[in-house]
Design an enzyme around this catalytic site. Structure first.
Site: not given
Ligand code: IVH
Length: 675
Positions: A34-35, A116, A118, A176
């Protein structure tokens, strides 16, 4: 650089990232970490910022993910599924907040964020019409996803029917899909990581194959909606829960960058205890009205950011390879790298271990490399990115002469592995080589050795430069009047130093032996040797062959140690150091064993192979019981223990000297043990 070269470089980077994307999104294969991916993405975006003539619709600044795969029918997202900008530091967060406040033209305004974790999984969009799960899409390229409804239906966490009165008439719930680490461990099929496993199983052609894998779903946002009554993200998450979705228990409402950082650190600490992978914290402006005002910049919302966890790995470039010389003459190559932040620590050096490591990994100056840092261990180079190797690069040639003293460098033959050492050393012994001498002195004053208070590494280097010390004994004959006049020193500090040195003139034989820094003689071996020699005078006069052979009888001391001690004493400078130290120090005798064991005052020698007991065990049995083992038949010997195929000469000679010859059973009987 001219325009064409810049364009070529940009195109090369774009095609590289597209290969990574294709594999990642279509084949569930991560070709790079990922990095590394993030690094490449950042490079592309930076190039675009720097050179306005660089633009491409395939750029990661314009696209999200990758085109959907051909296995599934495609469907447009009514509201695009966006990506998130990344933040790596407090500074990034401050900038994020500043931009928002500027955009909203607000001052002294406190923004509340929904923070939140991720989850590192696969995002999915679930459309509900009149409370019924209608259609499920993957993110795809953000605009168009794959219809994976049937597969999503197999996931227990996804409600199929929602009866709550306040559930919107129409909505697409996003969240997710992931697999818990414990479940991932139990999978039969092998995937590189839980994320790939989730992605792979979610995109199986046959939903029955998806069902076999325990996928989970956590909801966190929505796309389009008709009839949603909540006004902010945090209340929305509460509602999600009420409607029957799983949400993250670690979600928090926070304001102020300092508090975001505090929460980030707390979660990062807990990260390994959580049963799914999280790679950061997402911060979303809580108020939907503010979110609406802020809108998006190309493919990411202005109102959210992903604060990524710092990883243990990073990409950097080797600027130079330096050779450090240790106390034992070992030449350690160290890579000077472009400074990178790894796990919150700035790293600009990485050890390359030894010559063999450089050859094995073919590490060269100018290479782009992955650097790893684990805990407090010195960072090291994990791998070289050969695709980025410069044309003019040449293999690193390890110095055949010591960079400090010019002596030949050699690779010794290891008696135990029966192979040449991986480490190359300066062949000069003792104090001839400046770097070795300084390191020897540093060792001499170090904590486990003489432990002279206030006499640190810097002082050693400084005093050496000023020619105040060259050999360890010089420490005890310092000219304090000279030191008093040095910069940074005064009467009091010199008095303190003198006091610390005087205090350490009284030392145990064990510490003394350790302090000499003889190769292979660490604290444990020094202790064994001091017990064996008991007094300094016996140790100092070590010279005869028989003394060395005798040392082999010490349980724990082997040929490697003995030959190292032998070579130490074969050097006149070392002998001089030992003698002169003897003159200025009071070296205490080792405390002997109480001597009340069953074999007290008895000496033993084993010849031939014993049955079911090793030589080492016999030796330690003898010593535990206050006896001693010696290495040859002489008048000093009391018992010759014979095993299978004994050396005839030894047996004959023992008999001639009227020494008792016993077998294994008789020996064990002496210890009240049966064989
Ligand atoms: S919000 C516009 N909330 O991160 C907002 N994303 O790089 C976009 N993800 O595609 C999504 N946890 O796969 C949001 N609590 C969370 C998340 C989250 C993981 C992932 C998701 C998204 C990516 C964005």
């Amino acid at each position: 650089m001219n325009k064409k070269l810049i364009k070529d470089d940009y195109k090369k980077k774009l095609s590289q990232i597209n290969i990574y994307n294709k594999n990642y999104y279509d084949k569930n294969k991560s070709l790079v970490s990922d990095q590394e991916y993030d690094h490449l993405k950042k490079e592309i975006i930076l190039l675009e910022k720097k050179y306005s003539f660089l633009k491409s619709k395939f750029s990661p600044s314009q696209t999200v993910g990758y085109k959907p795969s051909k296995n599934f029918s495609k469907s447009k997202h009514i509201v695009p599924m966006l990506s998130l900008a990344n933040a790596f530091s407090e500074e990034d967060l401050n900038n994020f907040e500043k931009k928002i406040l500027n955009f909203l033209s607000k001052e002294n305004f406190e923004i509340s964020y929904s923070a939140e974790p991720k989850i590192d999984g696969i995002s999915a969009s679930l459309t509900y019409i009149d409370g019924k799960f209608h259609k499920g899409l993957s993110r795809g390229d953000g605009k168009e996803g794959e219809d994976i409804t049937k597969n999503l239906e197999t996931i227990d966490d996804i409600p199929k029917k929602i009866l709550s009165n306040d559930f919107p008439e129409k909505i697409d719930i996003r969240g997710e899909v992931f697999i818990q680490n414990s479940d991932f461990q139990n999978l039969n099929e092998k995937f590189a990581n839980p994320r790939n496993a989730a992605s792979g199983s979610l995109r199986q052609k046959n939903p029955d194959d998806t069902r076999k894998i325990p996928l989970k779903f956590i909801a966190y946002t929505f796309g389009f909606e008709k009839g949603l009554k909540v006004k902010n993200q945090f209340d929305f998450i509460k509602k999600l829960n009420e409607w029957g979705f799983k949400t993250n228990q670690q979600n928090k409402l926070i304001s102020g960058v300092k508090n975001l950082i505090k929460n980030y650190k707390e979660i990062e600490k807990k990260r390994l205890d959580i049963d799914y992978d999280i790679d950061g914290i997402v911060y979303k402006v809580n108020d939907f009205e503010l979110q609406r005002r802020l809108g998006n910049i190309s493919n990411a919302p202005r109102w959210a950011i992903a604060h990524k966890f710092s990883s243990d790995k990073a990409i950097s470039k080797i600027l130079d390879i330096e050779i450090q010389i240790g106390r034992t003459g070992a030449l350690t190559p160290v890579a000077k790298i472009e400074t990178v932040n790894i796990g919150g620590v700035k790293v600009s050096n990485a050890t390359l271990h030894n010559e063999d490591e450089i050859t094995r990994k073919d590490i060269r100056i100018g290479d782009t490399v992955t650097v790893e840092r684990a805990g407090d261990v010195i960072p090291h180079i994990l791998s070289v990115d050969f695709s980025k190797r410069l044309k003019k690069s040449v293999p690193f040639s390890f110095p055949k002469k010591c960079p400090s003293c010019g002596s030949k460098t050699i690779k010794e033959f290891n008696l135990i592995t029966k192979k040449k050492d991986a480490v190359r050393r300066c062949s000069s012994e003792g104090y001839y080589c400046e770097k070795i001498s300084i390191e020897k002195l540093k060792h001499f004053v170090s904590k486990d050795a003489f432990n002279i208070d206030g006499f640190g590494k810097k002082i050693v280097e400084n005093f050496w430069k000023l020619k105040l010390i060259k050999y360890p004994q010089d420490i005890f004959n310092l000219d304090f009047s000279k030191i008093e006049n040095l910069e940074g020193w005064g009467k009091l500090s010199v008095q303190n130093l003198k006091y610390s040195i005087d205090q350490k003139k009284n030392i145990s034989l064990e510490k003394f032996i350790y302090s000499l820094g003889i190769r292979h003689i660490g604290l444990e071996n020094a202790k064994l040797l001091s017990k064996h020699f008991v007094s300094f005078s016996k140790f100092k006069n070590l010279s005869k062959q028989i003394d060395y052979e005798d040392m082999l009888n010490i349980d724990g001391i082997g040929e490697t140690q003995v030959s190292s001690i032998e070579s130490f004493f074969s050097n006149n400078t070392n002998k001089k150091v030992v003698n002169e130290l003897g003159n200025v120090l009071l070296i205490k005798d080792a405390i002997q064993n109480s001597g009340d064991g069953l074999l007290n005052n008895k000496t033993f020698l084993v010849t031939g192979k014993l049955n079911g007991i090793s030589r080492a065990e016999v030796k330690s049995l003898i010593e535990e019981n206050s006896g001693k083992t010696i290495s040859s038949v002489s008048k000093k010997l009391n018992f010759l223990i014979i095993g299978d195929k004994p050396t005839k000469k030894k047996v004959d000679y023992a008999k001639q000297l009227k020494i008792k010859v016993i077998n294994q059973a008789e020996f064990l009987k002496m210890l009240n043990k049966s064989s």
